[in-house]
Structure formats: structure tokens, C-alpha cells
Design a protein around this motif. Sequence first.
Motif, PDB file in Angstrom:
ATOM      1  N   ASP A  71      -3.351  -5.833  -1.354  1.00  0.00           N
ATOM      2  CA  ASP A  71      -4.629  -6.010  -0.677  1.00  0.00           C
ATOM      3  C   ASP A  71      -4.490  -5.539   0.763  1.00  0.00           C
ATOM      4  O   ASP A  71      -3.744  -6.117   1.547  1.00  0.00           O
ATOM      5  CB  ASP A  71      -5.037  -7.487  -0.705  1.00  0.00           C
ATOM      6  N   ILE A  72      -5.198  -4.483   1.124  1.00  0.00           N
ATOM      7  CA  ILE A  72      -5.120  -3.962   2.486  1.00  0.00           C
ATOM      8  C   ILE A  72      -6.494  -3.935   3.141  1.00  0.00           C
ATOM      9  O   ILE A  72      -6.739  -3.188   4.069  1.00  0.00           O
ATOM     10  CB  ILE A  72      -4.498  -2.548   2.506  1.00  0.00           C
ATOM     11  N   THR A  73      -7.405  -4.758   2.642  1.00  0.00           N
ATOM     12  CA  THR A  73      -8.774  -4.751   3.142  1.00  0.00           C
ATOM     13  C   THR A  73      -8.850  -5.399   4.524  1.00  0.00           C
ATOM     14  O   THR A  73      -8.438  -6.524   4.723  1.00  0.00           O
ATOM     15  CB  THR A  73      -9.707  -5.513   2.191  1.00  0.00           C
ATOM     16  N   THR A  74      -9.363  -4.677   5.482  1.00  0.00           N
ATOM     17  CA  THR A  74      -9.635  -5.201   6.807  1.00  0.00           C
ATOM     18  C   THR A  74     -10.488  -4.169   7.537  1.00  0.00           C
ATOM     19  O   THR A  74     -10.675  -3.057   7.062  1.00  0.00           O
ATOM     20  CB  THR A  74      -8.334  -5.484   7.589  1.00  0.00           C
ATOM     21  N   ASN A  75     -11.023  -4.527   8.696  1.00  0.00           N
ATOM     22  CA  ASN A  75     -11.838  -3.584   9.443  1.00  0.00           C
ATOM     23  C   ASN A  75     -10.956  -2.486  10.034  1.00  0.00           C
ATOM     24  O   ASN A  75      -9.861  -2.739  10.518  1.00  0.00           O
ATOM     25  CB  ASN A  75     -12.568  -4.308  10.572  1.00  0.00           C
ATOM     26  N   SER A  76     -11.431  -1.250   9.986  1.00  0.00           N
ATOM     27  CA  SER A  76     -10.655  -0.142  10.518  1.00  0.00           C
ATOM     28  C   SER A  76     -11.559   1.035  10.796  1.00  0.00           C
ATOM     29  O   SER A  76     -12.554   1.238  10.122  1.00  0.00           O
ATOM     30  CB  SER A  76      -9.573   0.275   9.507  1.00  0.00           C
ATOM     31  N   LYS A  77     -11.196   1.830  11.810  1.00  0.00           N
ATOM     32  CA  LYS A  77     -11.954   3.054  12.062  1.00  0.00           C
ATOM     33  C   LYS A  77     -11.573   4.134  11.063  1.00  0.00           C
ATOM     34  O   LYS A  77     -12.231   5.154  10.987  1.00  0.00           O
ATOM     35  CB  LYS A  77     -11.715   3.549  13.494  1.00  0.00           C
ATOM     36  N   TYR A  78     -10.481   3.896  10.321  1.00  0.00           N
ATOM     37  CA  TYR A  78     -10.054   4.831   9.295  1.00  0.00           C
ATOM     38  C   TYR A  78     -10.582   4.366   7.947  1.00  0.00           C
ATOM     39  O   TYR A  78     -10.695   3.183   7.679  1.00  0.00           O
ATOM     40  CB  TYR A  78      -8.529   4.920   9.259  1.00  0.00           C
ATOM     41  N   SER A  79     -10.891   5.292   7.114  1.00  0.00           N
ATOM     42  CA  SER A  79     -11.441   4.918   5.815  1.00  0.00           C
ATOM     43  C   SER A  79     -10.597   5.491   4.687  1.00  0.00           C
ATOM     44  O   SER A  79      -9.863   6.460   4.872  1.00  0.00           O
ATOM     45  CB  SER A  79     -12.880   5.425   5.677  1.00  0.00           C
ATOM     46  N   LEU A 105       2.623   2.529   5.636  1.00  0.00           N
ATOM     47  CA  LEU A 105       3.661   3.032   6.525  1.00  0.00           C
ATOM     48  C   LEU A 105       3.983   2.006   7.615  1.00  0.00           C
ATOM     49  O   LEU A 105       5.154   1.786   7.941  1.00  0.00           O
ATOM     50  CB  LEU A 105       3.232   4.363   7.150  1.00  0.00           C
ATOM     51  N   ALA A 106       2.944   1.367   8.162  1.00  0.00           N
ATOM     52  CA  ALA A 106       3.174   0.319   9.162  1.00  0.00           C
ATOM     53  C   ALA A 106       3.993  -0.815   8.561  1.00  0.00           C
ATOM     54  O   ALA A 106       4.894  -1.368   9.206  1.00  0.00           O
ATOM     55  CB  ALA A 106       1.844  -0.203   9.698  1.00  0.00           C
ATOM     56  N   ALA A 107       3.704  -1.162   7.307  1.00  0.00           N
ATOM     57  CA  ALA A 107       4.473  -2.205   6.634  1.00  0.00           C
ATOM     58  C   ALA A 107       5.930  -1.777   6.477  1.00  0.00           C
ATOM     59  O   ALA A 107       6.848  -2.593   6.634  1.00  0.00           O
ATOM     60  CB  ALA A 107       3.863  -2.506   5.272  1.00  0.00           C
ATOM     61  N   ALA A 108       6.163  -0.500   6.169  1.00  0.00           N
ATOM     62  CA  ALA A 108       7.537  -0.003   6.021  1.00  0.00           C
ATOM     63  C   ALA A 108       8.308  -0.159   7.332  1.00  0.00           C
ATOM     64  O   ALA A 108       9.492  -0.534   7.322  1.00  0.00           O
ATOM     65  CB  ALA A 108       7.526   1.458   5.577  1.00  0.00           C
ATOM     66  N   PHE A 149       9.129  -2.436  -3.119  1.00  0.00           N
ATOM     67  CA  PHE A 149       8.406  -2.344  -1.853  1.00  0.00           C
ATOM     68  C   PHE A 149       7.386  -3.481  -1.746  1.00  0.00           C
ATOM     69  O   PHE A 149       7.260  -4.129  -0.692  1.00  0.00           O
ATOM     70  CB  PHE A 149       7.699  -0.994  -1.738  1.00  0.00           C
ATOM     71  N   ASN A 150       6.661  -3.732  -2.818  1.00  0.00           N
ATOM     72  CA  ASN A 150       5.653  -4.787  -2.796  1.00  0.00           C
ATOM     73  C   ASN A 150       6.278  -6.155  -2.547  1.00  0.00           C
ATOM     74  O   ASN A 150       5.683  -7.008  -1.868  1.00  0.00           O
ATOM     75  CB  ASN A 150       4.869  -4.796  -4.109  1.00  0.00           C
ATOM     76  N   ALA A 151       7.475  -6.390  -3.098  1.00  0.00           N
ATOM     77  CA  ALA A 151       8.151  -7.669  -2.888  1.00  0.00           C
ATOM     78  C   ALA A 151       8.468  -7.885  -1.410  1.00  0.00           C
ATOM     79  O   ALA A 151       8.287  -8.991  -0.873  1.00  0.00           O
ATOM     80  CB  ALA A 151       9.424  -7.722  -3.721  1.00  0.00           C
ATOM     81  N   LEU A 152       8.926  -6.812  -0.738  1.00  0.00           N
ATOM     82  CA  LEU A 152       9.234  -6.922   0.689  1.00  0.00           C
ATOM     83  C   LEU A 152       7.962  -6.909   1.532  1.00  0.00           C
ATOM     84  O   LEU A 152       7.905  -7.547   2.600  1.00  0.00           O
ATOM     85  CB  LEU A 152      10.170  -5.786   1.098  1.00  0.00           C
ATOM     86  N   TYR A 153       6.947  -6.197   1.070  1.00  0.00           N
ATOM     87  CA  TYR A 153       5.642  -6.183   1.743  1.00  0.00           C
ATOM     88  C   TYR A 153       5.115  -7.609   1.876  1.00  0.00           C
ATOM     89  O   TYR A 153       4.592  -8.001   2.928  1.00  0.00           O
ATOM     90  CB  TYR A 153       4.673  -5.317   0.936  1.00  0.00           C
ATOM     91  N   ARG A 154       5.252  -8.392   0.816  1.00  0.00           N
ATOM     92  CA  ARG A 154       4.733  -9.764   0.843  1.00  0.00           C
ATOM     93  C   ARG A 154       5.444 -10.615   1.896  1.00  0.00           C
ATOM     94  O   ARG A 154       4.844 -11.515   2.477  1.00  0.00           O
ATOM     95  CB  ARG A 154       4.857 -10.397  -0.543  1.00  0.00           C
ATOM     96  N   ILE A 155       6.710 -10.311   2.152  1.00  0.00           N
ATOM     97  CA  ILE A 155       7.441 -11.057   3.186  1.00  0.00           C
ATOM     98  C   ILE A 155       6.858 -10.775   4.567  1.00  0.00           C
ATOM     99  O   ILE A 155       6.545 -11.698   5.322  1.00  0.00           O
ATOM    100  CB  ILE A 155       8.941 -10.706   3.169  1.00  0.00           C
ATOM    101  N   VAL A 156       6.723  -9.482   4.917  1.00  0.00           N
ATOM    102  CA  VAL A 156       6.230  -9.156   6.262  1.00  0.00           C
ATOM    103  C   VAL A 156       4.763  -9.536   6.417  1.00  0.00           C
ATOM    104  O   VAL A 156       4.314  -9.880   7.517  1.00  0.00           O
ATOM    105  CB  VAL A 156       6.462  -7.669   6.605  1.00  0.00           C
ATOM    106  N   GLU A 157       4.007  -9.488   5.319  1.00  0.00           N
ATOM    107  CA  GLU A 157       2.611  -9.914   5.377  1.00  0.00           C
ATOM    108  C   GLU A 157       2.526 -11.401   5.674  1.00  0.00           C
ATOM    109  O   GLU A 157       1.670 -11.849   6.447  1.00  0.00           O
ATOM    110  CB  GLU A 157       1.922  -9.590   4.052  1.00  0.00           C
ATOM    111  N   LYS A 158       3.405 -12.180   5.083  1.00  0.00           N
ATOM    112  CA  LYS A 158       3.430 -13.624   5.314  1.00  0.00           C
ATOM    113  C   LYS A 158       3.859 -13.948   6.742  1.00  0.00           C
ATOM    114  O   LYS A 158       3.348 -14.873   7.373  1.00  0.00           O
ATOM    115  CB  LYS A 158       4.370 -14.289   4.310  1.00  0.00           C
ATOM    116  N   LEU A 159       4.808 -13.165   7.259  1.00  0.00           N
ATOM    117  CA  LEU A 159       5.308 -13.403   8.614  1.00  0.00           C
ATOM    118  C   LEU A 159       4.291 -13.026   9.683  1.00  0.00           C
ATOM    119  O   LEU A 159       4.126 -13.733  10.679  1.00  0.00           O
ATOM    120  CB  LEU A 159       6.599 -12.604   8.832  1.00  0.00           C
ATOM    121  N   ASP A 160       3.597 -11.904   9.493  1.00  0.00           N
ATOM    122  CA  ASP A 160       2.677 -11.396  10.527  1.00  0.00           C
ATOM    123  C   ASP A 160       1.818 -10.278   9.921  1.00  0.00           C
ATOM    124  O   ASP A 160       2.312  -9.190   9.658  1.00  0.00           O
ATOM    125  CB  ASP A 160       3.488 -10.857  11.705  1.00  0.00           C
TER     126      ASP A 160
END
Length: 259
Positions: A5-13, A23-26, A243-254
Amino acid sequence: MESIDITTNSKYSGVEYEIRVKLAAAYRICAYLKWDEVIYNHLTARIPGTEHILLNPFGMRFDEITASSLVKIDMDGNIIDKGCTDWGINKTAHVIHTAIHKARPDILSTMHTHEVNGVAVACMKEGLIPISQNSMLINNITYHDYESISVDISEQERIAKDLGPTSLNLVLRNHGLLTCGRTIEEAFYNLYVLTKACEIQVQVMSMVGGDLSKLNLPPKAIQDSVQHIAANFNKEGFGVKEFNALYRIVEKLDRSFKL
């Protein structure tokens, strides 16, 4: 396939925003794993259907990277979108990474680090030795000889030549590791496996005092079998689950990397 889930407001579509967030998550994952080096090293991703790539602004730590801070450049290193800073990019990022993106349109993402064990193996004449399961998972690794700090644009031709037409893993001798992928997930998981293989090798070599005769090297047939079996674990896409497993860690942290 598991989705993020990467839904949020952004000037990029659309596609660009999705690439920016992954890439930011990486970058955040690399910081979490302590593979970063202050403001140095680079992870890139091409925006599909364009000749533009994204990378970090020169001055921002990996743990600070956000989707909107990433700088968009063309294949000549010209800045198309500066992101949210005026810091520009490290010239070495342009020399090393656009060389690969220009030569290999099949590659969407590249990742380069100076993680200490990776640098140590890059300094060994033998390079990576197939002594662990991790090292045997790596297919078609190639090498590029050290030419000093990469600021000479002419080095691009030699980097591309040494990577070759099929390799996704390049050891920059005396320098560090560089991995590639047809997705961000693949490039990252190649980096994970290669880094772990280097860590194991450094520890083993210290145990045997650098004596290669003391290493237990499995036969080539066994090495090939490891790669074949591993391929069956990644039918959803190489590195996606990891990647998704580690993504969930950084998403939870910040979650700020999505901004």
C-alpha cells in the motif's frame, strides 16, 4: 502477488510515484541494515517508459530519503527534477549508474554500497568464492578493475563492458558492490544475497587464515542445483517477498519515506 500500500498525497502520479516510494524504501532498508555510509553510495531506478532515473540528493543520509526528495536526471546526468533540495547529485553516481542504464535497458534498478565486508571481498584477488549457499545463489557475477574515484566519464564504457549483457552483479574491485535488477525488488535482493555472501566469506577466511586449501568447495553441479532450486522459490518475482518483508519493518518504524 503481494502488493504494498503506497497510497498518499503526492505531486507525482501513477508509475513514477510507485517507483519513488519503493526506491525511498530501499534506501531506508539499507540504512536499517547499516549498509549506508554517511551521505555516500547510490541506489537508482529508471522511470519506466522514459530515459530518466531517480537517485539520492548529495548530502542526504539514507535514513532521510523520501519519495519527493529523490532527484530525477537524464542519461547525461542533467537534473530534470531536483526533488525537495538544491543539493544536486554526486558526480560518481552519474558516471557509474547511467553507464549501466544506458547500456542495459533491461535493468530498471541499480544499487551500489561500500558495506565493509563487500569492500573486503572486492579487495581479494579471488573475488567471491562459492563457499556458502548464499554465494552459490549468485549467478554470473562480473568484475570491474579500480580506476580511482569514478569522476571520469570515459569509465562508463568500461563499466558497461565489464558488467556485460546478462550479469546483474558487479564487484567494483577495491571499491564495493553493485547489483542490478529488472525491478527494485530484484536489485535489492541481489544486493542482500551478495552482501551476506561477502560477510560469510570474510568470516570463513579469517577462520582458515586465508588458506584457500582449507575451504570446502561444493562441485559445480551442486552449485548449479542451488540456483535451479532457488529459482522455483521466486516465481512471483525474484526478491518480491523478501523486499516486502523488510518494507514492512521500515514502514512500521517511520512512514515518512512515502512523502
